[in-house]
Motif scaffolding. Structure first.
Motif, mmCIF file in Angstrom:
data_model
loop_
_atom_site.group_PDB
_atom_site.id
_atom_site.type_symbol
_atom_site.label_atom_id
_atom_site.label_comp_id
_atom_site.label_asym_id
_atom_site.label_seq_id
_atom_site.Cartn_x
_atom_site.Cartn_y
_atom_site.Cartn_z
ATOM 1 N N THR A 8 0.865 -1.174 0.000
ATOM 2 C CA THR A 8 0.000 0.000 0.000
ATOM 3 C C THR A 8 0.900 1.221 0.000
ATOM 4 O OG1 THR A 8 -1.752 -1.153 1.206
ATOM 5 C CG2 THR A 8 -1.816 1.248 1.231
ATOM 6 N N ALA A 10 1.063 5.331 0.316
ATOM 7 C CA ALA A 10 0.294 6.446 0.864
ATOM 8 C C ALA A 10 0.804 7.757 0.286
ATOM 9 C CB ALA A 10 0.393 6.463 2.380
ATOM 10 N N ASP A 12 0.103 12.104 0.491
ATOM 11 C CA ASP A 12 -0.546 13.278 1.073
ATOM 12 C C ASP A 12 -0.841 14.253 -0.051
ATOM 13 O OD1 ASP A 12 -0.463 12.465 3.802
ATOM 14 O OD2 ASP A 12 1.681 12.924 3.820
ATOM 15 N N ARG A 44 -8.268 3.478 -2.285
ATOM 16 C CA ARG A 44 -9.172 3.039 -1.221
ATOM 17 C C ARG A 44 -10.019 4.195 -0.684
ATOM 18 N NH1 ARG A 44 -5.594 -0.407 2.790
ATOM 19 N NH2 ARG A 44 -7.670 -0.695 3.621
ATOM 20 N N HIS A 45 -10.586 4.993 -1.595
ATOM 21 C CA HIS A 45 -11.355 6.181 -1.192
ATOM 22 C C HIS A 45 -12.463 6.428 -2.204
ATOM 23 C CE1 HIS A 45 -8.175 7.021 1.696
ATOM 24 N NE2 HIS A 45 -7.337 6.714 0.715
ATOM 25 N N GLU A 123 -7.153 14.061 -6.497
ATOM 26 C CA GLU A 123 -7.843 14.450 -5.267
ATOM 27 C C GLU A 123 -9.026 15.324 -5.651
ATOM 28 O OE1 GLU A 123 -9.354 14.653 -2.042
ATOM 29 O OE2 GLU A 123 -7.318 13.900 -1.664
ATOM 30 N N HIS A 129 -5.748 15.475 1.894
ATOM 31 C CA HIS A 129 -6.038 14.212 2.579
ATOM 32 C C HIS A 129 -4.855 13.266 2.415
ATOM 33 C CE1 HIS A 129 -10.185 15.657 2.243
ATOM 34 N NE2 HIS A 129 -10.482 14.782 3.183
ATOM 35 N N ARG A 130 -4.789 12.286 3.276
ATOM 36 C CA ARG A 130 -3.830 11.192 3.107
ATOM 37 C C ARG A 130 -4.586 10.094 2.370
ATOM 38 N NH1 ARG A 130 1.049 10.200 4.500
ATOM 39 N NH2 ARG A 130 1.852 8.139 4.959
ATOM 40 N N ARG A 131 -4.097 9.731 1.202
ATOM 41 C CA ARG A 131 -4.765 8.742 0.355
ATOM 42 C C ARG A 131 -3.910 7.493 0.253
ATOM 43 N NH1 ARG A 131 -9.933 10.464 0.263
ATOM 44 N NH2 ARG A 131 -10.144 12.522 -0.671
ATOM 45 N N GLU A 132 -4.579 6.336 0.232
ATOM 46 C CA GLU A 132 -3.891 5.053 0.121
ATOM 47 C C GLU A 132 -4.235 4.391 -1.204
ATOM 48 O OE1 GLU A 132 -4.996 2.658 3.458
ATOM 49 O OE2 GLU A 132 -3.659 3.768 4.812
#
Length: 140
Positions: A8, A10, A12, A44-45, A123, A129-132
Motif C-alpha cells: 500500500t 500512501a 498526502d 481506497r477512497h 484528489e 487528505h492522506r490517500r492510500e
C-alpha cells in the motif's frame, strides 16, 4: 510460475489536484524484480480517483479540472449530502465518473506506459487528505 507482490502506497495531497505518482509506483515495481506481468492499482477512497493522463503539458491537468468544475460544481443545490462541506458530494460524483483502479502491463521490466503518459492520483476534495493506493503485481 507466476509470483505476486503487494503493498500500500500512501500519498498526502495538497487539496484538489492531479498528483503524479508515476515515479513512486515505478520505483516499487522495479524493486520487485519482475520482468513481465500486470500491475493493478486501487485507490481506497470514494472522493479521489486514479487516472492515466498526459504528463508533458500541465495545461491538460488544468483543463480537466476546469471541465469537472463546470460538470460537477461545488455547492450545487442538487446535492443533499454535505456532511463534510459543499465539495463533499461533488467529490463523490467526480470519483464515480473516473476510475478507482488501473491495470498497467509490465513488459521487459518496465511499465508499458506511453511516452507522455503518467499515473495520477486525482484528489477531488478541496482540502488535503492522506490517500492510500493498494498495489498488486503479478508476473515473473
Amino acid at each position: 510460475m507466476l509470483n505476486q507482490a503487494t503493498t500500500t502506497l500512501a500519498f498526502d495531497t495538497p487539496g484538489r489536484t492531479l498528483l503524479e505518482i508515476t515515479q513512486p509506483v515505478r520505483d516499487w515495481v522495479q524493486a520487485q524484480g519482475f520482468h513481465e506481468g500486470l500491475l493493478t492499482l486501487f485507490i481506497r477512497h470514494t472522493s479521489a480517483s486514479l487516472l492515466i493522463q498526459e504528463n508533458a503539458d500541465p495545461e491538460v491537468q488544468r483543463d480537466l479540472e476546469r471541465f469537472f468544475a463546470r460538470l460537477v460544481p461545488d455547492g450545487d443545490p442538487l446535492f443533499r449530502h454535505r456532511d463534510e462541506g459543499p465539495d463533499d458530494m461533488p467529490a463523490h460524483v467526480r470519483g464515480a465518473l473516473t476510475a478507482t483502479q488501473l491495470a498497467i502491463p509490465l513488459m521487459a521490466g518496465r511499465l508499458a506506459l506511453g511516452t507522455w503518459q503518467g499515473i495520477y492520483l486525482w484528489e477531488h476534495r478541496r482540502r488535503g487528505h492522506r490517500r492510500e493506493v493498494a498495489v498488486h503485481l503479478v508476473g515473473r
